[in-house]
Design an enzyme around this catalytic site. Structure first.
Site, PDB file in Angstrom:
ATOM      1  N   GLU A   1       0.820  -1.213   0.000  1.00 48.69           N
ATOM      2  CA  GLU A   1       0.000   0.000   0.000  1.00 48.69           C
ATOM      3  C   GLU A   1       0.853   1.262   0.000  1.00 48.69           C
ATOM      4  OE1 GLU A   1      -3.286   2.639   0.276  1.00 48.69           O
ATOM      5  OE2 GLU A   1      -3.079   0.575  -0.402  1.00 48.69           O
TER       6      GLU A   1
ATOM      7  N   TYR B   1       7.744   4.405   1.796  1.00 49.17           N
ATOM      8  CA  TYR B   1       8.235   5.778   1.941  1.00 49.17           C
ATOM      9  C   TYR B   1       9.498   5.799   2.789  1.00 49.17           C
ATOM     10  CZ  TYR B   1       8.381  10.775   3.009  1.00 49.17           C
ATOM     11  OH  TYR B   1       8.775  12.086   3.136  1.00 49.17           O
TER      12      TYR B   1
ATOM     13  N   GLY C   1      19.424   2.761   0.001  1.00 56.35           N
ATOM     14  CA  GLY C   1      18.819   1.539  -0.519  1.00 56.35           C
ATOM     15  C   GLY C   1      17.707   0.983   0.354  1.00 56.35           C
TER      16      GLY C   1
ATOM     17  N   GLY D   1      14.450   1.756   0.502  1.00 59.41           N
ATOM     18  CA  GLY D   1      13.203   1.474  -0.193  1.00 59.41           C
ATOM     19  C   GLY D   1      13.214   0.100  -0.843  1.00 59.41           C
TER      20      GLY D   1
ATOM     21  N   TYR E   1      10.852   0.905 -10.425  1.00 60.07           N
ATOM     22  CA  TYR E   1      10.051  -0.312 -10.460  1.00 60.07           C
ATOM     23  C   TYR E   1      10.286  -1.089 -11.755  1.00 60.07           C
ATOM     24  CZ  TYR E   1       7.649   2.094  -6.648  1.00 60.07           C
ATOM     25  OH  TYR E   1       7.348   2.759  -5.485  1.00 60.07           O
TER      26      TYR E   1
ATOM     27  N   GLU F   1      -1.963  -3.675 -20.116  1.00 56.60           N
ATOM     28  CA  GLU F   1      -3.245  -4.385 -20.199  1.00 56.60           C
ATOM     29  C   GLU F   1      -4.456  -3.475 -19.992  1.00 56.60           C
ATOM     30  OE1 GLU F   1      -3.198  -7.748 -17.572  1.00 56.60           O
ATOM     31  OE2 GLU F   1      -1.234  -8.441 -18.275  1.00 56.60           O
TER      32      GLU F   1
END
Length: 204
Positions: free
Chosen positions: A112, A115, A124, A126, A160, A172
């Site tokens: 969810e 941060y 590093g 995150g 990401y 999609e």
């Protein structure tokens, strides 16, 4: 996650990533507000410290959470359990997640929030928290991790992509749909009214 570089030459830190406790909820709520401010949605934060305590802990917890905490290099205790900011220790990041289910693929873990405060984004943390959530999911039988990211947060989207994540809106055409509280409450009331006015549908 917004990547920034900050020169913090006055203090060198080690870090620990651990499961959150109720005592961390004040710090987590502060970080939630910081993230919402970055995402231009601070006015939409209605949750409270007490809400986090009630919803995230106990036998019926709705979510789980990891926190990242600083440990100054001269600290002897390598396994802290501080309360937000305690002495020289401070909670400076969090990853809030919960488990879901896909009818196509089975169990999944949903990230969810992720941060880290700007002063600590070059360590590093995150990625480390994401990997820890993924490991927890895998150990629980999940076969994928899912999350959302704002379209204009290009730094996070690039990160990401480097991690191998797929943008389902691009590939999609899936879109996230929500009923916010006012519309949600209206929808529930409409359902109650319609249920009382029809004999063709029995809800038990």
């Amino acid at each position: 996650m917004n990547e920034q570089t900050t020169d913090d030459s006055t203090m060198s830190h080690k870090y620990v990533i651990r499961s959150a406790t109720q005592e961390d909820c004040e710090a987590i709520h502060r970080l939630i507000t910081e993230l919402a401010r970055f995402e231009k949605g601070e006015d939409q934060v209605a949750n409270t410290v007490q809400g986090l305590k009630e919803d995230g802990f106990g036998d019926s917890a709705f979510f789980k959470c990891l926190v990242a905490e600083t440990i100054p290099e001269n600290t002897q205790n390598d396994l802290p359990n501080s309360k937000g900011k305690h002495g020289d220790k401070e909670v400076i990041g969090y990853a809030l997640y919960f488990f879901g289910y896909s009818t196509w693929n089975g169990k999944l873990v949903y990230l969810e929030d992720l941060y880290v405060t700007p002063d600590h984004r070059d360590a590093g943390l995150g990625t480390a928290m994401m990997k820890r959530v993924a490991r927890i999911g895998a150990d629980t039988g999940c076969n994928r991790m899912q999350w959302a990211v704002l379209g204009w947060n290009t730094d996070a989207r690039r990160l990401y992509k480097r991690l191998g994540a797929q943008d389902l809106t691009d590939s999609e055409e899936w879109h996230v749909v929500t009923l916010r509280k006012d519309k949600f409450d209206t929808f529930v009331k409409d359902d109650e009214t319609s249920s009382n006015n029809t004999n063709s549908i029995l809800i038990v």
